[in-house]
Design a protein around this motif. Structure first.
Motif, PDB file in Angstrom:
ATOM      1  N   ASN A  44     -14.163 -22.850  46.601  1.00 18.28           N
ATOM      2  CA  ASN A  44     -13.721 -21.905  47.644  1.00 18.28           C
ATOM      3  C   ASN A  44     -14.541 -20.614  47.608  1.00 18.28           C
ATOM      4  O   ASN A  44     -13.994 -19.519  47.716  1.00 18.28           O
ATOM      5  CB  ASN A  44     -12.230 -21.612  47.533  1.00 18.28           C
ATOM      6  N   GLY A  45     -15.854 -20.766  47.437  1.00 15.47           N
ATOM      7  CA  GLY A  45     -16.755 -19.621  47.518  1.00 15.47           C
ATOM      8  C   GLY A  45     -16.911 -18.825  46.239  1.00 15.47           C
ATOM      9  O   GLY A  45     -17.672 -17.863  46.201  1.00 15.47           O
ATOM     10  N   LEU A  89     -15.436 -27.557  47.461  1.00 16.27           N
ATOM     11  CA  LEU A  89     -16.288 -27.514  46.278  1.00 16.27           C
ATOM     12  C   LEU A  89     -17.730 -27.552  46.758  1.00 16.27           C
ATOM     13  O   LEU A  89     -18.148 -28.522  47.398  1.00 16.27           O
ATOM     14  CB  LEU A  89     -15.998 -28.693  45.350  1.00 16.27           C
ATOM     15  N   THR A  90     -18.473 -26.498  46.483  1.00 18.09           N
ATOM     16  CA  THR A  90     -19.871 -26.426  46.895  1.00 18.09           C
ATOM     17  C   THR A  90     -20.745 -26.779  45.708  1.00 18.09           C
ATOM     18  O   THR A  90     -20.609 -26.198  44.631  1.00 18.09           O
ATOM     19  CB  THR A  90     -20.224 -25.012  47.396  1.00 18.09           C
ATOM     20  N   ARG A 100     -10.553 -37.031  46.790  1.00 16.32           N
ATOM     21  CA  ARG A 100      -9.564 -36.899  47.871  1.00 16.32           C
ATOM     22  C   ARG A 100      -8.853 -35.558  47.847  1.00 16.32           C
ATOM     23  O   ARG A 100      -8.097 -35.236  48.744  1.00 16.32           O
ATOM     24  CB  ARG A 100      -8.554 -38.026  47.799  1.00 16.32           C
ATOM     25  N   ARG A 101      -9.099 -34.791  46.797  1.00 17.81           N
ATOM     26  CA  ARG A 101      -8.402 -33.508  46.635  1.00 17.81           C
ATOM     27  C   ARG A 101      -9.231 -32.312  47.064  1.00 17.81           C
ATOM     28  O   ARG A 101      -8.737 -31.187  47.032  1.00 17.81           O
ATOM     29  CB  ARG A 101      -7.969 -33.357  45.179  1.00 17.81           C
ATOM     30  N   PHE A 102     -10.504 -32.536  47.441  1.00 15.46           N
ATOM     31  CA  PHE A 102     -11.363 -31.431  47.859  1.00 15.46           C
ATOM     32  C   PHE A 102     -12.389 -31.913  48.863  1.00 15.46           C
ATOM     33  O   PHE A 102     -12.609 -33.109  49.027  1.00 15.46           O
ATOM     34  CB  PHE A 102     -12.055 -30.783  46.649  1.00 15.46           C
ATOM     35  N   ILE A 103     -13.009 -30.968  49.535  1.00 19.46           N
ATOM     36  CA  ILE A 103     -14.115 -31.253  50.437  1.00 19.46           C
ATOM     37  C   ILE A 103     -15.388 -30.854  49.698  1.00 19.46           C
ATOM     38  O   ILE A 103     -15.498 -29.725  49.221  1.00 19.46           O
ATOM     39  CB  ILE A 103     -13.983 -30.448  51.745  1.00 19.46           C
ATOM     40  N   LEU A 155      -8.518 -26.386  40.423  1.00 16.69           N
ATOM     41  CA  LEU A 155      -8.095 -27.187  41.568  1.00 16.69           C
ATOM     42  C   LEU A 155      -6.572 -27.189  41.679  1.00 16.69           C
ATOM     43  O   LEU A 155      -6.018 -26.993  42.767  1.00 16.69           O
ATOM     44  CB  LEU A 155      -8.632 -28.618  41.425  1.00 16.69           C
ATOM     45  N   MET A 156      -5.897 -27.359  40.554  1.00 21.83           N
ATOM     46  CA  MET A 156      -4.435 -27.352  40.541  1.00 21.83           C
ATOM     47  C   MET A 156      -3.899 -25.995  40.995  1.00 21.83           C
ATOM     48  O   MET A 156      -2.942 -25.919  41.768  1.00 21.83           O
ATOM     49  CB  MET A 156      -3.912 -27.691  39.142  1.00 21.83           C
ATOM     50  N   LYS A 157      -4.518 -24.935  40.534  1.00 22.42           N
ATOM     51  CA  LYS A 157      -4.093 -23.588  40.921  1.00 22.42           C
ATOM     52  C   LYS A 157      -4.195 -23.406  42.444  1.00 22.42           C
ATOM     53  O   LYS A 157      -3.267 -22.905  43.078  1.00 22.42           O
ATOM     54  CB  LYS A 157      -4.961 -22.538  40.215  1.00 22.42           C
ATOM     55  N   LEU A 158      -5.295 -23.863  43.025  1.00 25.55           N
ATOM     56  CA  LEU A 158      -5.460 -23.760  44.484  1.00 25.55           C
ATOM     57  C   LEU A 158      -4.461 -24.631  45.225  1.00 25.55           C
ATOM     58  O   LEU A 158      -3.913 -24.232  46.258  1.00 25.55           O
ATOM     59  CB  LEU A 158      -6.884 -24.119  44.879  1.00 25.55           C
ATOM     60  N   GLU A 159      -4.220 -25.817  44.710  1.00 22.74           N
ATOM     61  CA  GLU A 159      -3.252 -26.709  45.349  1.00 22.74           C
ATOM     62  C   GLU A 159      -1.848 -26.117  45.320  1.00 22.74           C
ATOM     63  O   GLU A 159      -1.111 -26.206  46.307  1.00 22.74           O
ATOM     64  CB  GLU A 159      -3.282 -28.088  44.674  1.00 22.74           C
TER      65      GLU A 159
END
Length: 118
Positions: A89-90, A35-36, A58-61, A107-111
């Motif tokens: 993710n960009g 996450l930017t 805890r679920r992303f950077i 986030l859930m979709k990416l996970e």
């Protein structure tokens, strides 16, 4: 950027590690979405957004980009009136305020994608 350099170095060391813990660290961090946050100082809305995202940390950077730095002038030109702006993710995700439902959905979709790729 310091955090990313640290994470990058940590992942490089973990990849070379023969220990199970090192390999586990590498795979866990490598699979987390990035996450930017495009920000500047001061930015009360950015501070507010960070607080809203705290339960999910805890679920992303989290990668922060200070748009006022000379090397980020492209982002400054694009987002100077819109911060905070978030990319996941960009890819553009949201701006001005955190949309928790949208964030959770993406986030859930990416996970789920990451779980399917393992």
């Amino acid at each position: 950027m310091l955090l990313l350099c640290f994470l990058s170095r940590t992942l490089q060391l973990a990849r070379r590690s023969s220990s199970p813990l090192g390999r586990q660290l590498c795979s866990a961090s490598a699979n987390k979405p990035v996450l930017t946050l495009f920000t500047k100082k001061p930015c009360p809305l950015c501070d507010e957004a960070r607080e809203e995202l705290e339960p999910y940390k805890r679920r992303f950077i989290l990668q922060e980009v200070d748009i006022t730095l000379p090397e980020n002038s492209v982002w400054y030109d694009k987002y100077k009136y819109d911060i905070p702006v978030f990319h996941l993710n960009g890819k553009f995700l949201m701006k001005h305020r955190v949309d928790i439902q949208k964030f959770e959905d993406q986030l859930m979709k990416l996970e789920l994608q990451n779980d399917g790729n393992q």
